[in-house]
Write a protein that holds these residues in place. Structure first.
Motif, mmCIF file in Angstrom:
data_model
loop_
_atom_site.group_PDB
_atom_site.id
_atom_site.type_symbol
_atom_site.label_atom_id
_atom_site.label_comp_id
_atom_site.label_asym_id
_atom_site.label_seq_id
_atom_site.Cartn_x
_atom_site.Cartn_y
_atom_site.Cartn_z
ATOM 1 N N LYS A 1 -4.729 13.683 2.496
ATOM 2 C CA LYS A 1 -4.297 12.705 3.514
ATOM 3 C C LYS A 1 -3.051 13.209 4.228
ATOM 4 N N GLU B 1 -9.727 4.054 -1.996
ATOM 5 C CA GLU B 1 -8.510 3.987 -2.818
ATOM 6 C C GLU B 1 -8.762 3.196 -4.104
ATOM 7 N N PHE C 1 0.128 8.644 1.801
ATOM 8 C CA PHE C 1 0.363 10.084 1.637
ATOM 9 C C PHE C 1 0.607 10.451 0.177
ATOM 10 N N LYS D 1 0.852 -1.196 0.000
ATOM 11 C CA LYS D 1 0.000 0.000 0.000
ATOM 12 C C LYS D 1 0.884 1.241 0.000
ATOM 13 N N SER E 1 0.609 1.946 9.093
ATOM 14 C CA SER E 1 -0.762 1.813 9.627
ATOM 15 C C SER E 1 -1.602 0.737 8.943
ATOM 16 N N GLU F 1 -10.622 4.694 4.346
ATOM 17 C CA GLU F 1 -10.379 5.656 3.261
ATOM 18 C C GLU F 1 -10.512 4.951 1.913
ATOM 19 N N ALA G 1 -4.991 6.831 -0.362
ATOM 20 C CA ALA G 1 -6.307 7.443 -0.178
ATOM 21 C C ALA G 1 -6.457 8.691 -1.038
#
Ligand code: OOG
Ligand code: MG
Length: 257
Positions: A65, A104, A60, A57, A156, A102, A226
């Motif tokens: 975000k 994506e 930012f 993933k 995260s 979020e 995101a």
């Protein structure tokens, strides 16, 4: 010398037990290189417990975000099979500390992607795309972290839901997105918020991994980051994202208790 294995154990146990921890950088400073080494070591612990890495993933990749979290550098994290939530599935908040969601764009690769690749080359490697929802869950108290903290905490990563895979559209650079909670829009945006074109995030992923001699394998899933700020999850809420031309993806949070 940074205690890579020690920090990896701290973030891995915090994730496994769903308990918040103080920021690592309050204990000692370490480099971004060390942070990625901690991330790799923490993911290796998951693999030892028989989880499988299924992709990457990016984080930012959108201004909104980055501004929400106060970190303005591109980051990446590893996705494992244990993080997969079925489209339309039910999610129990008990496995998270303070989860947020979020929207994506997800892509799946037909072939490996490694090194310094441009947008055209990156897009040519894409076999399928899907609307996705990422559930992020920082293990740090109050969801507050520095760049190296969040990288060490596998950026995260904690869950993701992917909608129906489909043939890549001619141009993914400006697809409208609406994320709803119980049918009410909570975030509205476009894939254009992701570096002007989410394919740029895919190329960046290959480039970043190359710094440690790694690359994306065929079949890998990449979450491009995101397109809007994240929203906190709450018990019982039904979350959906609709992406222009690609359709819906969603899940429901189990009611409390
Ligand atoms: C870090 C992860 C950022 C994204 O899509 O930008 C991310 C965080 O916000 O906790 O996943
Ligand atoms: Mg994300």
């Amino acid at each position: 010398m940074t205690d890579i294995a020690g920090y990896a154990r701290i973030v891995d146990e915090a994730a496994a037990r769903a308990t918040a921890i103080p920021q690592l950088t309050r204990e000692g400073d370490f480099s971004l290189e060390d942070a990625y080494a901690i991330q790799r070591a923490s993911v290796a612990r998951r693999v030892e417990r028989s989880e499988r890495v299924v992709g990457l993933k990016m984080g930012f990749t959108s201004r909104s975000k980055a501004a929400q979290m106060g970190v303005f550098d591109l980051i990446h994290g590893r996705l494992t099979d244990a993080m997969v939530i079925e489209d339309g599935g039910i999610v129990d908040l008990g496995r998270f500390v303070h989860p947020r969601v979020e929207p994506e764009l997800a892509v799946r690769l037909a072939r490996p992607l490694k090194g310094r690749v441009g947008i055209a080359e990156a897009w040519a490697a894409v076999e399928a795309v899907a609307p996705a929802l990422e559930i992020i869950d920082s293990r740090y108290e109050a969801f507050r972290f520095s760049l190296v903290d969040v990288v060490a905490d596998n950026s995260s990563s904690s869950g993701f839901v992917v909608g129906a895979w489909q043939a890549p559209p001619a141009d993914p650079s400006n697809l409208g997105i609406v994320m709803t909670f119980d049918g009410l829009p909570v975030q509205v945006g476009s894939t254009a918020a992701v570096l002007g074109n989410p394919v740029r995030a895919l190329a960046a992923a290959a480039r970043m991994l190359a710094e440690t001699g790694e690359g994306l394998e065929a079949g890998s899933i990449v979450l491009t980051g995101a397109a809007t700020p994240a929203e906190a999850l709450r018990p019982g809420v039904s979350v959906r994202a609709e992406m222009e031309a690609l359709g819906m993806v969603g899940f429901t949070v189990a009611p409390r208790g």
